[in-house]
Design an enzyme around this catalytic site. Structure first.
Site, mmCIF file in Angstrom:
data_model
loop_
_atom_site.group_PDB
_atom_site.id
_atom_site.type_symbol
_atom_site.label_atom_id
_atom_site.label_comp_id
_atom_site.label_asym_id
_atom_site.label_seq_id
_atom_site.Cartn_x
_atom_site.Cartn_y
_atom_site.Cartn_z
ATOM 1 N N GLU A 233 0.650 -8.245 8.680
ATOM 2 C CA GLU A 233 0.626 -6.777 8.797
ATOM 3 C C GLU A 233 1.602 -6.126 7.820
ATOM 4 O OE1 GLU A 233 -1.978 -6.243 10.789
ATOM 5 O OE2 GLU A 233 -1.701 -8.391 11.119
ATOM 6 N N ARG B 197 -0.429 -9.022 -21.139
ATOM 7 C CA ARG B 197 -1.218 -8.812 -22.356
ATOM 8 C C ARG B 197 -0.533 -7.869 -23.337
ATOM 9 N NH1 ARG B 197 -3.953 -4.320 -22.537
ATOM 10 N NH2 ARG B 197 -5.702 -5.001 -23.800
ATOM 11 N N ASP C 129 -6.182 0.202 -26.685
ATOM 12 C CA ASP C 129 -6.702 0.241 -25.322
ATOM 13 C C ASP C 129 -7.178 1.616 -24.902
ATOM 14 O OD1 ASP C 129 -5.929 -2.332 -25.132
ATOM 15 O OD2 ASP C 129 -4.150 -1.943 -23.921
ATOM 16 N N PRO D 48 0.822 -1.218 0.000
ATOM 17 C CA PRO D 48 0.000 0.000 0.000
ATOM 18 C C PRO D 48 0.855 1.266 0.000
ATOM 19 C CG PRO D 48 -0.768 -1.543 1.690
ATOM 20 C CD PRO D 48 0.530 -2.079 1.163
#
Ligand code: JFT
Length: 261
Positions: A121, A159, A174, A94
């Site tokens: 954690e 991809r 895209d 994160p």
């Protein structure tokens, strides 16, 4: 220029990566030898009887932290075998920089990348500080570990490897490759539960259809992701479309009425 890509994924749950790459586009690409997805169990790089991968945090606090040594040793083993000498070693966290299409394109230029997934954690800070070459997050929400982010990154990167999508689809088409959202798509039937396909698409007028689609791209992006329009390079026609959508045509009566002072 390489034409193959290997992704090593360090994880406590290697089986999580079986199903997502076992079908469809990725299965075909693996069978054709274009890509190689290699989950590695971090637990295999422990030396104690109980294969311990976590421990309590120094300084106290709740929960467990992943030990650095099995992760460093797993990467050592990868380094001994790798053909690319400066391959990215990416920690999903994160605290990482936000993943996007540009990062996917950069990563797709390598022939080998390593993804490190943690749990609990978090991971001992020496892994991001002294082992990983990059820390990435897939978004501002909280997950239970790095496996799902690793799947997201592997999907977005693989991809883009030449041949993975086959010859028909091009990753150049895209949404996000050009920085704007895509136009809405429809197929048969022309009317479903009373909802009609926009008439222009059935008209056969390809010039008008192209114009409508371009306007839809601008309209949607303006409504849903206006910050993307600020960064996009728009042509003259696009800018007029934006202008028209932001300031809908008003009679001079109404404009006078709204004017203050
Ligand atoms: C969550 C994560 C990403 C990304 C790695 C590791 C443990 C659980 C956790 C949750 C809250 C606070 C740890 C991870 C992610 C994302 C990635 C780990 N956890 N601390 N959550 N959300 N976008 N990338 Cl290791």
């Amino acid at each position: 220029m390489h034409n193959k890509m290997r992704i090593d994924i360090l994880t406590l749950f290697p089986q999580l990566f079986e199903a997502p790459f076992g079908f469809g586009i990725f299965k075909r690409a693996i069978d054709n030898g274009l890509i190689n997805i290699n989950p590695i169990n971090i637990r295999d790089y422990t030396h104690d009887k109980h294969h311990i991968v976590d421990d309590s945090p120094y300084g106290g606090g709740a929960g467990m932290v992943m030990k650095p040594d099995p992760i460093f040793e797993a990467v050592d083993a990868i380094k001994e075998k790798s053909e690319e000498k400066d391959f990215p070693i990416i920690l999903l966290t994160p605290q990482g920089r936000l993943f996007n299409h540009k990062i996917a394109l950069e990563l797709s230029l390598h022939s080998h990348i390593v993804l490190i997934c943690g749990h609990y954690e978090g991971i001992d800070e020496r892994v991001p500080e002294h082992l990983a070459t990059d820390c990435i997050s897939i978004g501002d929400y909280v997950l239970t570990g790095g496996e799902v982010p690793a799947l997201v990154i592997a999907d977005a990167v693989l991809r883009l490897v030449p041949g993975v999508l086959g010859s028909e689809d091009s990753p150049l088409d895209d949404s996000h490759a050009h920085g704007l959202l895509e136009y809405p798509q429809y197929t048969r039937p022309p009317e479903y539960r009373g909802h009609k396909v926009p008439e222009i698409l059935l008209s056969g007028n390809h010039a008008q259809i192209a114009k409508w689609r371009r306007e839809q791209i601008i309209k949607r992006t303006l409504e849903r992701r206006p910050e993307l329009l600020d960064k996009a390079e728009l042509g003259k026609e696009d800018k007029l479309t934006v202008e028209r959508l932001v300031h809908p045509r008003e009679g001079s009566e109404r404009r006078k009425k709204n004017k203050k002072g």
